[in-house]
Scaffold this motif. Structure first.
Motif, short mmCIF file in Angstrom:
data_model
loop_
_atom_site.label_atom_id
_atom_site.label_comp_id
_atom_site.label_asym_id
_atom_site.label_seq_id
_atom_site.Cartn_x
_atom_site.Cartn_y
_atom_site.Cartn_z
N ALA A 40 0.86 -1.18 0.00
CA ALA A 40 0.00 0.00 0.00
C ALA A 40 0.90 1.24 0.00
N PRO A 41 0.84 2.03 -1.04
CA PRO A 41 1.72 3.20 -1.11
C PRO A 41 1.39 4.26 -0.05
N ARG A 42 0.14 4.28 0.41
CA ARG A 42 -0.26 5.29 1.40
C ARG A 42 -1.14 4.63 2.46
N LEU A 43 -1.10 5.23 3.65
CA LEU A 43 -2.03 4.83 4.72
C LEU A 43 -2.79 6.07 5.16
N ALA A 44 -3.99 5.84 5.65
CA ALA A 44 -4.77 6.97 6.15
C ALA A 44 -5.41 6.56 7.47
N CYS A 57 -10.59 9.52 10.85
CA CYS A 57 -10.75 10.86 10.27
C CYS A 57 -10.31 10.93 8.81
N LYS A 58 -9.80 9.84 8.26
CA LYS A 58 -9.44 9.72 6.84
C LYS A 58 -8.25 10.59 6.41
N GLN A 59 -7.66 11.26 7.40
CA GLN A 59 -6.49 12.07 7.04
C GLN A 59 -5.32 11.14 6.75
N CYS A 75 -2.89 8.96 15.05
CA CYS A 75 -3.24 10.04 14.14
C CYS A 75 -3.04 11.38 14.85
N VAL A 76 -2.33 12.29 14.20
CA VAL A 76 -2.09 13.59 14.84
C VAL A 76 -3.36 14.43 14.88
N HIS A 77 -4.35 14.07 14.05
CA HIS A 77 -5.56 14.89 13.99
C HIS A 77 -6.59 14.45 15.01
N CYS A 78 -6.81 13.09 15.12
CA CYS A 78 -7.88 12.66 16.01
C CYS A 78 -7.41 11.63 17.05
#
Length: 677
Positions: free
Chosen positions: A395-399, A403-405, A439-442
């Motif tokens: 997987a090239p990216r994780l989210a 919060c989907k960020q 996650c830094v956001h949530c």
DNA sequence: AAGTCCCACGTC
DNA sequence: ACGTGGGACTTC
């Protein structure tokens, strides 16, 4: 041709007794030293001190010794001060050929760079052992490693004969549309048709008594070309020379080039500086590949080096490729290059297909439209099928799952990704493992996968095609060739192996993702990636291009790839983007950039974008017409020298710490100049 | 880059 | 008057 031993390669100089002066280029990255310095030749060194040899010279004070090259030996000199003596001649072999020096000088001048930075790419360091072996063979008259085995010409098949003959007899310049097929060599290997074409051209150059330089972007192209050359030339007529070799190998190849026998010289971008004897031909494969762009200052592109060398030495030039670059298209439209296409039209079967709606099971699993799946399934009965994907890994990216960020590295803020389904998420930039990610956001700690890399695609396809052999080819897993037996080959763009006999089907899966890249060149890059994959297909095989429409899809479907290039170039002209014009980016402290910008204002045909603020200073871009190039370069070079000479001022950075401000940096013809403006 | 010159400032 | 330390300046 006279025998090797009879050739007086390096005649002793008749004027050795006279007091003469050596003009020396100092090997230094300092812009203020990028000119010739004059030294007296002491009698002891007179025999060896000739143009092209590596020397050591005193600089500024007797204690300090610098390396350099004698560029010429003259009787008198304009400099009125007192001259120092040459310190030593490192080797009596003239490793810097005069034409290579002239080329380096002009390339440096047109990009406000240092000639010695280019010469460093052109001339490897001396290797005493290699040199001794070479000289011993030379003196003893035993068969040298490079003899003069006769060459039989091989016709350039599939192209109009008169164009090919004219090319070599009159120093022609052509843009060659490559034939999108693979061919089998007598030895059994399969290579791209283009490699056979270039090899045949090389035989013609050599048969005429001239050398041929063949520049390819990467090792896989190189191995194909070497195989094709081995089929038509004696082994002692082919030399491999590039910056990726070990220094002894490079030096050995360089000495071979300096011999009297014309050679086919193969290598990556730096091969364009080879000191070829009687240069007759330079051929460049796939000039749009970014690997042709030198990453070291002054960032000279193979194409520009070739064009200048052609001008200086009047050799023939071939730019060959499947998808024409906008730069070559410009040269074609200027009639600087003559377009040449195959005598027979080879149109691969390419079917653009919309992305599948998500209610299809297979599409949901492996993002393959039904049509493509059917194509692949049928083709797998007969042989290998190529699946091109955009990215390696799982997987090239994780989210973040809640919060989907996008998930970021806690160390460097880089994006997180996974190499395999079981591996620990890791930063794509710094490699740090994200074992305790939050996650830094949530502050949630579960993530989900974004995107599909080659490994995940392979897993999905393995499920969709049970029992089929799966091969992954990407940057980490280098696979050059695959057999003709049924298998699914999942390859990242640019890493596709060659299949014996060609692929029975090709699926280009990640077109949408590839096109999403923010770049001036996305369209032309994608076309190149796709076309190069399509060219690996067997005759009659179908290629499915998934999720791409518009002019790119129609260019692929009709295989009128140069139409796309001409449309793209027209757009660039309208927008005043390269290659319709040239650009130079200037970065540095506010004062240096502002001074450089104001120094440019008087030049006709230029306009400046910016300056904008960037980390540590300002950045501006000057756009200029080709005609203004030498003026822009000389003005900017003067600014660079002035900045380097006027000792760097230091400014106190707040808390009493002294930080040197960045001096002026200039980069000409950046292929991505507008990225952060 | 780095050795050298030179000028400003400091000490006797 | 003499010493010295740091910056500017040049490199055949």
């Amino acid at each position: 041709m006279p025998g090797w031993a009879q050739q007086q390669l390096f005649p002793t100089d008749k004027q050795a007794g006279q007091a003469r002066i050596a003009r020396v280029l100092i090997d230094s990255p300092l812009p203020q030293l990028d000119r010739l310095f004059d030294y007296r030749i002491p009698p002891l060194l007179a025999a060896d001190a000739r143009a092209g040899v590596r020397v050591r010279v005193p600089l500024r004070s007797a204690g300090r010794i610098a390396d350099g090259f004698i560029v010429e030996v003259v009787e008198s000199v304009a400099y009125t001060g007192v001259l120092s003596d040459l310190e030593a001649v490192v080797s009596s072999l003239p490793v810097l050929a005069p034409e290579v020096w002239k080329l380096a000088r002009r390339l440096a001048d047109r990009s406000a760079g240092n000639a010695s930075d280019i010469i460093r790419l052109a001339v490897p360091k001396r290797q005493v052992r290699v040199e001794k072996v070479w000289l011993a063979q030379e003196r003893s008259g035993t068969p040298a490693p490079v003899g003069a085995t006769p060459v039989h010409t091989v016709p350039v098949s599939d192209y109009p004969e008169e164009a090919m003959v004219g090319l070599l007899s009159s120093g022609g310049r052509i843009a060659l549309d490559a034939v999108p097929r693979v061919v089998q060599l007598p030895g059994g290997e399969w290579v791209g048709h283009w490699a056979v074409t270039l090899a045949a051209l090389a035989t013609q150059a050599l048969a005429r008594g001239g050398s041929a330089i063949l520049a390819v972007p990467d090792y896989r192209d190189q191995s194909q070309l070497m195989a094709a050359l081995a089929a038509v030339l004696p082994p002692d007529r082919v030399v491999h020379l590039d910056a990726r070799q070990s220094n002894p190998d490079r030096y050995r190849s360089l000495l071979a080039c300096l011999g009297t026998t014309p050679l086919a010289i193969v290598g990556n971008r730096s091969v364009v500086y080879a000191p070829a004897r009687s240069l007759a031909l330079i051929a460049v494969w796939d000039d749009g590949d970014p690997l042709h762009c030198e990453p070291l200052s002054p960032y000279v592109h193979t194409r520009d080096a070739v064009l200048l060398r052609q001008e200086q030495q009047a050799c023939s030039v071939v730019f060959a490729g499947h998808a024409r670059s906008t730069e070559v298209e410009r040269l074609v439209e200027l009639r600087w290059l003559e377009p040449v296409r195959a005598t027979r039209v080879y149109t691969p079967k390419v079917i653009p297909t919309a992305q599948q709606s998500s209610d299809d099971k297979l599409a949901a699993v492996a993002r393959i439209p039904t049509a493509a799946w059917r194509e692949a399934k049928a083709a797998l009965e007969h042989g290998p099928v190529l699946v091109q994907v955009a990215r390696p890994g799982y997987a090239p990216r994780l989210a973040c799952d809640s919060c989907k960020q996008s998930a970021r590295c806690t160390v460097c803020e880089g994006p997180l990704g996974m190499k395999t389904s079981r591996s620990t998420p890791a930063c794509q930039w710094c490699g740090a493992l994200a074992t305790t990610w939050h996650c830094v956001h949530c502050n949630a700690s579960t993530f989900r996968l974004v995107g599909q890399g080659s490994v995940r695609t392979a897993e999905d396809l393995g499920r969709a095609f049970p029992g089929v052999r799966i091969i992954i080819a990407d940057g980490d897993r280098r696979v050059l060739t695959v057999p003709a037996s049924p298998a699914l080959i999942i390859a990242t763009r640019g890493a596709e192996p060659i299949a014996d006999g060609g692929y029975r089907a090709v699926l280009l899966l990640d077109g949408e993702r590839m096109l999403a890249r923010e770049s001036l060149r996305v369209g032309e890059d994608c076309l190149r990636w796709w076309a190069n994959a399509v060219a690996l297909a067997a005759p009659g095989a179908t290629t499915v291009l998934v999720g791409v429409g518009g002019p790119l899809a129609s260019a692929m479907a009709t295989w009128r790839l140069s139409n796309y290039a001409s449309g793209e170039l027209a757009d660039r002209r309208r927008l005043r983007f390269p290659p319709a014009i040239r650009v130079a980016t200037m970065t540095g402290s506010p004062s240096t950039v502002e001074k450089a910008v104001s120094a440019l204002t008087s030049i006709e045909g230029t306009d400046v974008l910016g300056p904008t603020e960037v980390e540590g200073g300002l950045r501006a871009i000057v756009r200029f017409d080709y005609a203004a190039g030498s003026q822009v370069a000389s003005v900017l070079k003067a600014e660079i020298v002035r900045n380097a000479t006027n000792r760097r001022k230091r400014i106190p950075a707040g808390e009493g710490r002294m930080t040197p401000l960045p001096t002026l940096k200039v980069r000409f013809d950046d292929t991505e100049p507008f990225v952060d403006v």
